[in-house]
Every structure is written in structure tokens, then in C-alpha cells.
Design an enzyme around this catalytic site. Structure first.
Site, PDB file in Angstrom:
ATOM      1  N   TYR A  29       2.160  -5.376  -5.352  1.00 20.14           N
ATOM      2  CA  TYR A  29       1.663  -5.250  -4.103  1.00 20.14           C
ATOM      3  C   TYR A  29       0.308  -5.536  -3.857  1.00 20.14           C
ATOM      4  O   TYR A  29      -0.032  -6.302  -2.862  1.00 20.14           O
ATOM      5  CB  TYR A  29       1.810  -3.517  -4.035  1.00 20.14           C
ATOM      6  CG  TYR A  29       1.358  -3.079  -2.533  1.00 20.14           C
ATOM      7  CD1 TYR A  29       2.146  -3.024  -1.469  1.00 20.14           C
ATOM      8  CD2 TYR A  29       0.112  -2.830  -2.431  1.00 20.14           C
ATOM      9  CE1 TYR A  29       1.745  -2.608  -0.389  1.00 20.14           C
ATOM     10  CE2 TYR A  29      -0.286  -2.108  -1.054  1.00 20.14           C
ATOM     11  CZ  TYR A  29       0.442  -2.258  -0.203  1.00 20.14           C
ATOM     12  OH  TYR A  29       0.066  -1.679   1.143  1.00 20.14           O
ATOM     13  N   LYS A  51      -0.803  -8.407  -1.046  1.00 18.73           N
ATOM     14  CA  LYS A  51      -1.681  -8.270  -0.039  1.00 18.73           C
ATOM     15  C   LYS A  51      -2.966  -9.150  -0.006  1.00 18.73           C
ATOM     16  O   LYS A  51      -3.521  -9.371   0.974  1.00 18.73           O
ATOM     17  CB  LYS A  51      -2.239  -6.646   0.223  1.00 18.73           C
ATOM     18  CG  LYS A  51      -0.758  -5.741   0.671  1.00 18.73           C
ATOM     19  CD  LYS A  51      -0.353  -6.030   1.918  1.00 18.73           C
ATOM     20  CE  LYS A  51       0.700  -4.858   2.525  1.00 18.73           C
ATOM     21  NZ  LYS A  51       0.935  -5.319   3.754  1.00 18.73           N
ATOM     22  N   THR A 106       1.593   7.561   5.813  1.00 17.42           N
ATOM     23  CA  THR A 106       2.898   7.191   6.445  1.00 17.42           C
ATOM     24  C   THR A 106       4.070   7.790   5.739  1.00 17.42           C
ATOM     25  O   THR A 106       5.373   7.615   5.884  1.00 17.42           O
ATOM     26  CB  THR A 106       3.007   5.872   6.823  1.00 17.42           C
ATOM     27  OG1 THR A 106       2.899   5.131   5.470  1.00 17.42           O
ATOM     28  CG2 THR A 106       1.965   5.285   7.568  1.00 17.42           C
TER      29      THR A 106
END
Length: 273
Positions: A160, A164, A198
Site C-alpha cells: 500500500y 501511494k 472511513t
């Protein structure tokens, strides 16, 4: 700055929930002429479309799996055929498929993360940017949602973080290329937040002096920066400190500091998606 969005054609990826839904709501509230919602869940897209509907706003929903390059290409062509171009593109969609060590992660999961987080935004911009450049009649904006993980390495999120970091470097380089080529009406903003609440990073351990951001706060920072055409936004402020410290300190000294602040243990309770 709101004039950038008033009457604009806006495309948001990952629009069914979280920050994507909030970006769509901001676009509608700012007076966009058309909002295009991309996501994998048809029912979720329909719910967001209903929620943001208002007189004078056209809402288009497209079920798109960003990991499928052919599907992405077809959806991008359909949007261009329909709208002519896009004035504001929000590359929001992202995934994290594992919180294990790199050697425990299935190669297919790693490849999927890179396809969605890095390759898909690149491919989508490559499909839409020529029309955005050609239509110089109004300002154009591209907002690429990266992550503080691309600035500060963190155990248990290697792929990840890599996805990014690549997105961040590519995004800022495209910004420079547009400036160098004289396409001043197209501005690129890269957004690098720390953890955002989130559900994607549910269960994470807190980092000292680094609060988990609410989606509303994160979207507000990103949206305002995008409207202003700011190159890069990093939040919260402690990420700036960490970035500077990592650049100045010897690697082992930085490692000790990161451990003391809880950075290296933050993913150990991860239960997100």
C-alpha cells in the site's frame, strides 16, 4: 474559487462511500453541471446519485472495476462521448488488501493493490487529460488522493505504501510537466493524509500527536487545495514533522523516533478493508 466547479463536469472515483461520497456532495453543492460517479456497487452509486440530486445537476453513474484496464478504458470513452471532457477529476478510489508482512501477502493481492491505487489513476488521467488540455476555456483540476504512507514507511503496509509513493511522485511530476508545457489551465493537486476514519483503516493503533482524521475534515482540506490549485497537501501537521525528521536523521535514529511515536505499531490492530 468556487467558480472552478460551478457549471463544471466532475468525475469522482470510489464515489459510493467515505471520502468519495463527500467529494461528490461538495461538487453538487458547489453548482457542478454534471457529476459522474464511478464505483463497483451499482446500488451504492444509485444511493449517492439520489442524495446529491438537485435541479440543474446531471448525475451519471458508471459501475467500473478500476482493476480492469479494459473496463476503465471503455468507461472513460463513454464519459468523453457523453460530456466532451471533464473539468474536475478526483482520483479518490483506493484499496488495502493486507496488514501482514510483505512475505505473507499473496502476490495477487499485491498486484491488485498496485492496479487500483497506482495504475488506474495513471490510466484514467492518460485517457482524460488530452481533452482537458485541449479545452482551455475554463480551469481544469486533477486531485489525486495519495497517503502519508507514501512519505513515511510503516510496517505491515509495504505494498500500500509503495502504491501511494508511486502515485505521489507521478502526480507531482505530471503537475510539473503541465506547467513546463504551458498548460496553465490544468492544475494537479496531490493529497497525502494520515489515517482517515472511513472504515478502510479500522482497528489501527493511535500515533502520538497524530489524530485520525474525520472524512469531512480530510475532504475539506483536499477540496480547498484542489480549488486553489495547490501542488501538495499533507495533513495533519505531524506528518510534515515526520517527513522532515526522516530526511534529516540517520535511518536508525529515525526508526527509533518512529517506534517511540507508535508509527511502526499502528497497523497491528488493523481490521479494515
Amino acid at each position: 474559487m468556487s467558480a472552478t466547479v460551478r457549471g463544471a463536469r466532475v468525475l469522482v472515483t470510489g464515489a459510493t462511500r467515505g471520502m468519495g461520497r463527500l467529494f461528490a456532495e461538495r461538487a453538487a453543492a458547489a453548482g457542478a453541471a454534471a457529476v459522474v460517479l464511478w464505483g463497483r456497487d451499482a446500488a451504492g452509486l444509485g444511493e449517492v446519485a439520489t442524495a446529491i440530486a438537485r435541479p440543474g445537476l446531471r448525475v451519471r453513474t458508471d459501475v467500473v472495476d478500476l482493476a480492469d484496464a479494459a473496463a476503465l478504458d471503455a468507461a472513460a470513452r463513454a464519459v468523453l462521448d457523453d460530456l466532451g471532457t471533464v473539468d474536475v477529476l478526483v482520483n479518490n478510489a483506493g484499496v488495502i488488501t493486507s496488514s501482514g508482512y510483505f512475505w505473507d501477502q499473496a502476490p495477487a493481492e499485491a498486484a491488485h493493490t498496485l492496479r487500483v491505487n497506482t495504475a488506474a489513476p495513471m490510466r484514467l488521467v492518460s485517457r482524460l487529460l488530452p481533452a482537458m488540455i485541449a479545452d482551455a476555456g475554463r480551469p481544469k483540476r486533477i486531485l489525486n488522493v495519495a497517503s502519508a504512507a507514501g512519505l513515511v514507511p510503516n510496517p505491515r503496509m509495504s505494498v500500500y505504501a509503495a502504491s501511494k509513493a508511486a502515485l505521489l511522485t507521478w502526480s507531482d511530476t505530471v503537475r510539473l510537466e503541465l506547467e513546463q508545457a504551458g498548460h496553465a489551465h490544468v492544475a494537479v493537486t496531490t493529497f497525502s493524509p494520515s489515517y482517515v476514519d472511513t472504515g478502510m483503516f479500522a482497528g489501527i493503533r493511535p500515533i502520538l500527536l497524530t489524530p485520525t482524521l474525520s472524512p469531512e475534515r480530510a475532504v475539506d482540506r483536499a477540496w480547498r487545495a484542489m480549488l486553489a490549485g495547490r501542488p501538495h497537501v499533507i495533513t495533519p501537521a505531524t506528518v510534515h514533522v515526520a517527513r522532515a525528521a526522516r530526511g534529516l536523521l540517520p535511518p536508525r535514529a529515525w526508526d527509533r523516533m518512529a517506534r517511540a511515536f507508535g508509527v511502526h505499531r499502528s497497523m497491528e490492530g488493523f481490521t479494515g478493508h
